[in-house]
Design a protein around this motif. Structure first.
Motif, PDB file in Angstrom:
ATOM      1  N   GLN A   1     -11.244   9.054  11.392  1.00  0.00           N
ATOM      2  CA  GLN A   1     -10.711   8.047  10.477  1.00  0.00           C
ATOM      3  C   GLN A   1     -10.886   6.648  11.037  1.00  0.00           C
ATOM      4  O   GLN A   1     -10.928   6.455  12.259  1.00  0.00           O
TER       5      GLN A   1
ATOM      6  N   GLN B   1      -3.138   6.634   8.032  1.00  0.00           N
ATOM      7  CA  GLN B   1      -2.257   6.194   6.947  1.00  0.00           C
ATOM      8  C   GLN B   1      -0.790   6.126   7.351  1.00  0.00           C
ATOM      9  O   GLN B   1      -0.049   5.264   6.884  1.00  0.00           O
TER      10      GLN B   1
ATOM     11  N   VAL C   1      -2.979  12.495   2.413  1.00  0.00           N
ATOM     12  CA  VAL C   1      -2.345  11.676   3.440  1.00  0.00           C
ATOM     13  C   VAL C   1      -2.206  12.523   4.701  1.00  0.00           C
ATOM     14  O   VAL C   1      -1.570  13.580   4.676  1.00  0.00           O
TER      15      VAL C   1
ATOM     16  N   LEU D   1       2.115   5.081  -0.719  1.00  0.00           N
ATOM     17  CA  LEU D   1       1.416   6.367  -0.736  1.00  0.00           C
ATOM     18  C   LEU D   1       2.286   7.377  -1.479  1.00  0.00           C
ATOM     19  O   LEU D   1       3.406   7.668  -1.056  1.00  0.00           O
TER      20      LEU D   1
ATOM     21  N   CYS E   1      -0.693  12.498   8.372  1.00  0.00           N
ATOM     22  CA  CYS E   1       0.315  11.823   9.185  1.00  0.00           C
ATOM     23  C   CYS E   1       0.247  12.375  10.606  1.00  0.00           C
ATOM     24  O   CYS E   1       0.225  13.588  10.798  1.00  0.00           O
TER      25      CYS E   1
ATOM     26  N   GLN F   1      -0.604  -1.956  13.711  1.00  0.00           N
ATOM     27  CA  GLN F   1      -0.586  -2.012  12.250  1.00  0.00           C
ATOM     28  C   GLN F   1      -1.230  -3.311  11.763  1.00  0.00           C
ATOM     29  O   GLN F   1      -2.037  -3.298  10.824  1.00  0.00           O
TER      30      GLN F   1
ATOM     31  N   HIS G   1       0.837  -1.203   0.000  1.00  0.00           N
ATOM     32  CA  HIS G   1       0.000   0.000   0.000  1.00  0.00           C
ATOM     33  C   HIS G   1       0.874   1.256   0.000  1.00  0.00           C
ATOM     34  O   HIS G   1       0.893   2.014   0.977  1.00  0.00           O
TER      35      HIS G   1
ATOM     36  N   LEU H   1      -1.737   2.154   8.929  1.00  0.00           N
ATOM     37  CA  LEU H   1      -1.285   1.603   7.651  1.00  0.00           C
ATOM     38  C   LEU H   1       0.237   1.503   7.619  1.00  0.00           C
ATOM     39  O   LEU H   1       0.789   0.446   7.306  1.00  0.00           O
ATOM     40  N   HIS H   2       0.926   2.593   7.946  1.00  0.00           N
ATOM     41  CA  HIS H   2       2.389   2.617   7.922  1.00  0.00           C
ATOM     42  C   HIS H   2       2.934   3.232   9.201  1.00  0.00           C
ATOM     43  O   HIS H   2       2.338   4.159   9.755  1.00  0.00           O
TER      44      HIS H   2
ATOM     45  N   GLN I   1      -8.674   4.297   9.821  1.00  0.00           N
ATOM     46  CA  GLN I   1      -7.273   3.880   9.796  1.00  0.00           C
ATOM     47  C   GLN I   1      -6.414   5.116   9.562  1.00  0.00           C
ATOM     48  O   GLN I   1      -6.742   5.955   8.722  1.00  0.00           O
TER      49      GLN I   1
END
Length: 299
Positions: free
Chosen positions: A129, A133, A92, A23, A94, A158, A21, A164-165, A131
């Motif tokens: 959210q 990212q 995205v 980005l 973060c 995770q 996945h 996600l990351h 998830q």
């Protein structure tokens, strides 16, 4: 219709490029920390302007926004959700965990596995959210919780799908090497600027510099995200950056951002500001072309 700045420097960068996945984002992001009140605490002085900066950023093609639930506290997350939710598909967001704020505005570790889970759940709630990212685990000195214990908690979340990351923030070279041995590290966020490249001592502890980990990030295809690059770097920069700024009819802050963009294709600057005018100036830095002679002169 979204208008992305046209510039060879407004290229893209891919986070977790070898994962299932990846980005891909434009290579000039926005850090929200300065949207809070004084001392990164409380509501913004000008709330409508703070919301407008976020909306303008997305309208002009910025699709990487950095935040943390301990900014404010919870101020920047709530502003992002108010200004931008429902989020554009390519945006995205973060965030960071590993720290919290006390009522006296001090910064302290919040990094036990239970603490980290609490922070992630709080970020998911305030950002609206399912998830996140990308989450940076911010290291707050050598506390009682070992790095491997913190990171294993992050990788567990995770696997659960909450994250996600996973990235690391405020890390030494040794800590990054430790992290890479434990699992996939998507990004690194360290203090870095033209004038502030190595470790600096701040009231709440040491902040490792970007220069200490940049080559390791490049070797592993890990984007390096500089923070505080406009605040701590420029007063120490001396005359050279001022001379190059005058040559390009630019501000010193703009040349600092342009220098970071030229320094390595693996650098993703996220200059922050609470002024819409300054935000537009920062974004314009992606249009400056520093010549090889400029770079050599800056050193």
């Amino acid at each position: 219709m979204k208008s992305t700045p046209t510039s060879p420097l407004m290229s893209t960068i891919t986070i977790a490029q070898n994962s299932a996945h990846p980005l891909t984002v434009n290579r000039l992001g926005y850090g929200t920390m300065r949207l809070t009140g004084p001392e990164i605490w409380g509501e913004p002085t000008n709330r409508p302007e703070a919301l407008q900066i976020l909306r303008t950023a997305v309208e002009l093609g910025v699709n990487f926004i950095d935040t943390a639930d301990y900014y404010g506290e919870d101020v920047t997350n709530r502003l992002i959700a108010e200004a931008l939710y429902p989020y554009p598909q390519d945006l995205v967001i973060c965030t960071k965990v590993g720290a919290t704020r006390r009522p006296d505005k001090s910064w302290v570790p919040f990094n036990t596995p239970e603490n980290l889970r609490t922070s992630i759940d709080n970020n998911l709630r305030t950002l609206r959210q399912e998830q996140i990212q990308l989450v940076h685990l911010r290291l707050m000195g050598h506390g009682p919780v070992p790095l491997d214990e913190q990171l294993r908690a992050m990788f567990e979340m995770q696997r659960e799908g909450k994250i996600l990351h996973v990235g690391l923030s405020n890390v030494t070279r040794e800590e990054l090497e430790t992290g890479l041995a434990l699992g996939p590290i998507a990004t690194v966020e360290n203090m870095y600027s033209y004038a502030q490249r190595t470790t600096v001592q701040l009231p709440h502890g040491a902040n490792p510099g970007g220069e200490e980990v940049l080559d390791l990030c490049e070797q592993h295809g890990i984007p390096l995200i500089p923070f505080f690059s406009l605040i701590h770097g420029l007063p120490k920069a001396g005359n050279k950056i001022a001379e190059i700024a005058q040559k390009h009819n630019a501000t010193e802050a703009q040349i600092n951002i342009a220098w970071l963009l030229h320094k390595s294709p693996w650098i993703l600057p996220i200059p922050g500001t609470s002024s819409l005018a300054h935000f537009r100036e920062n974004l314009a830095a992606a249009t400056f072309h520093l010549s090889p002679e400029d770079i050599a002169y800056l050193g």
